[in-house]
Design a protein around this motif. Sequence first.
Motif, PDB file in Angstrom:
ATOM      1  N   TYR A 251       0.825  -1.214   0.000  1.00 54.26           N
ATOM      2  CA  TYR A 251       0.000   0.000   0.000  1.00 54.26           C
ATOM      3  C   TYR A 251       0.858   1.263   0.000  1.00 54.26           C
ATOM      4  CZ  TYR A 251      -2.881   3.829   1.560  1.00 54.26           C
ATOM      5  OH  TYR A 251      -3.484   5.060   1.646  1.00 54.26           O
ATOM      6  N   ARG A 255      -0.582   2.884  -3.154  1.00 47.29           N
ATOM      7  CA  ARG A 255      -1.647   3.836  -2.779  1.00 47.29           C
ATOM      8  C   ARG A 255      -2.885   3.667  -3.661  1.00 47.29           C
ATOM      9  NH1 ARG A 255      -0.204   6.521   2.100  1.00 47.29           N
ATOM     10  NH2 ARG A 255       2.066   6.387   2.180  1.00 47.29           N
ATOM     11  N   SER A 256      -3.183   2.440  -4.025  1.00 48.18           N
ATOM     12  CA  SER A 256      -4.287   2.169  -4.948  1.00 48.18           C
ATOM     13  C   SER A 256      -5.466   1.550  -4.212  1.00 48.18           C
ATOM     14  CB  SER A 256      -3.823   1.198  -6.042  1.00 48.18           C
ATOM     15  OG  SER A 256      -3.445  -0.049  -5.462  1.00 48.18           O
ATOM     16  N   ILE A 257      -6.642   1.602  -4.844  1.00 49.90           N
ATOM     17  CA  ILE A 257      -7.831   0.973  -4.276  1.00 49.90           C
ATOM     18  C   ILE A 257      -7.584  -0.522  -4.081  1.00 49.90           C
ATOM     19  CG2 ILE A 257     -10.245   0.395  -4.694  1.00 49.90           C
ATOM     20  CD1 ILE A 257      -9.803   3.296  -3.905  1.00 49.90           C
ATOM     21  N   VAL A 260      -5.701  -1.235  -0.974  1.00 51.81           N
ATOM     22  CA  VAL A 260      -6.533  -1.036   0.217  1.00 51.81           C
ATOM     23  C   VAL A 260      -7.420  -2.259   0.442  1.00 51.81           C
ATOM     24  CG1 VAL A 260      -8.284   0.388   1.332  1.00 51.81           C
ATOM     25  CG2 VAL A 260      -6.540   1.463  -0.094  1.00 51.81           C
ATOM     26  N   HIS A 293      -9.435   6.667   1.577  1.00 53.27           N
ATOM     27  CA  HIS A 293      -9.867   6.261   0.238  1.00 53.27           C
ATOM     28  C   HIS A 293     -11.381   6.141   0.087  1.00 53.27           C
ATOM     29  CE1 HIS A 293      -5.865   5.344  -1.500  1.00 53.27           C
ATOM     30  NE2 HIS A 293      -5.539   5.145  -0.243  1.00 53.27           N
ATOM     31  N   PHE A 294     -12.087   5.859   1.187  1.00 51.08           N
ATOM     32  CA  PHE A 294     -13.528   5.614   1.076  1.00 51.08           C
ATOM     33  C   PHE A 294     -14.377   6.514   1.968  1.00 51.08           C
ATOM     34  CE2 PHE A 294     -11.565   1.494  -0.069  1.00 51.08           C
ATOM     35  CZ  PHE A 294     -12.106   1.334  -1.343  1.00 51.08           C
TER      36      PHE A 294
END
Length: 331
Positions: A251, A255-257, A260, A293-294
Motif C-alpha cells: 500500500y 496507494r491504490s484501491i 486497500v 480512500h472511502f
Amino acid sequence: MEEYNNILDNDTIQLPLVSICSITYNHAPFIRQCLDGFLMQKTNFKYEIIIHDDASTDGTAEIIKEYAEKYSDLITPIFQSENQYSKGIRGFYAKFVFPKAKGKYIAMCEGDDYWTDPLKLQKQVDFLESHPDYVMCTHGYDEFIQDIKTHKRLPETCSFKIDINTLIHYSGFFFQPLTLMYRYEYFRLEEYKKYENSRDTILFYYLLTKGNGYYMSEKMSIYRRHNQGIWTGITRVNQWLSDYNVRFSIYKVERSIESVIFIINLFFEDISRTWLFCKINIVLTIFRIVCLHFGLKIAFRVVFSRLLKKKNPFGFLTDNYRKLIKQEMAN
C-alpha cells in the motif's frame, strides 16, 4: 526432445533461456531432491541453475558443492560465509540471485521443495513464448507433510488467466514460488526495492502490476511443510502479522484501491478478534487508510463490522470475482 547438453550453435555456447533460481538454508535432508528436480528437466533450450546458501550448518553447502562440481556447466553456487538472515538481511532472491541470472525467464524453487514433472520448464516456456502478452505463469502443486511423511493432494481446478484481482481475492494455491516462471525483463530491482519487504507475495503483486499471468492446472511440483520452514514453522498470529506487513508495504508504494482492498480482506481473515483489537496501532492504521480512500462512514463500518464479527463490507467484491473465475473455469 533435445537435451540441454546437446544445444550448441556453431560451437558457440548460447545464453540460457531460463534461469532456475533457488535459495536454501539447512536443507541437507531435502536439497538433493530439489537439485535432482532441476537436473531432470528435459528441454529444447539451455537453462542454468543459480543456488544461494545462507551459511548452512548441517552439510547443505557441501552437497551443493558436490553437485556444482559434477554439473559445473549448469550450476552456479553462491555461498555465504556468515548467515545473512541473522543479520536482518532479507530478500535473498533480489539481492543475491536474480542479479546473476542470464535467462529470458526466471523459474524459482526453494531448497526444501521440489519439482516432479521433467517437462515443467518446457511447458511453461512454450506457453510464455506463444503468449507474449503474459508476464508470468504458475501451475498446480501438491504438498508433502514432512513430520508424518504424507502427501496431501490439493484441490483440482482448471487452467485460467490470473491478474492482480486473483491475488487480492483468491490468493491460495495459485501463488507459490516453486510454480512461478516470469519474464525477467519485467523485473526492475530499483522498483522492487521500494516495497521494503521481501515476501513472495510482493513479487507476485509486483509482476501482476506489469500484466496478466496464467495458471496451469497441471500439478508439477511439491511444496514441503515442515517445522523448520520459514513460513510453516511460525504461529498463525505471526503469519497474519507477516501478511499485514507485506500488504501495508504494498500500500505504501501503490496507494491504490486494490492495495486497500488487499489489506481489508486480511483484516477479516480468521484471527482472534481479541488479539486483533489489542493491536490498536494496526487497527487505527487500517481505519485511517480506509477513511482516506472511502471516507469516514465506510471506515467506521469496516472496523465495527470486524469488531462485531459481521461480514466484510467489501466481501461482495471477492464473491463477484470468484463467480467470474468459476465461470471462466467452466468455459
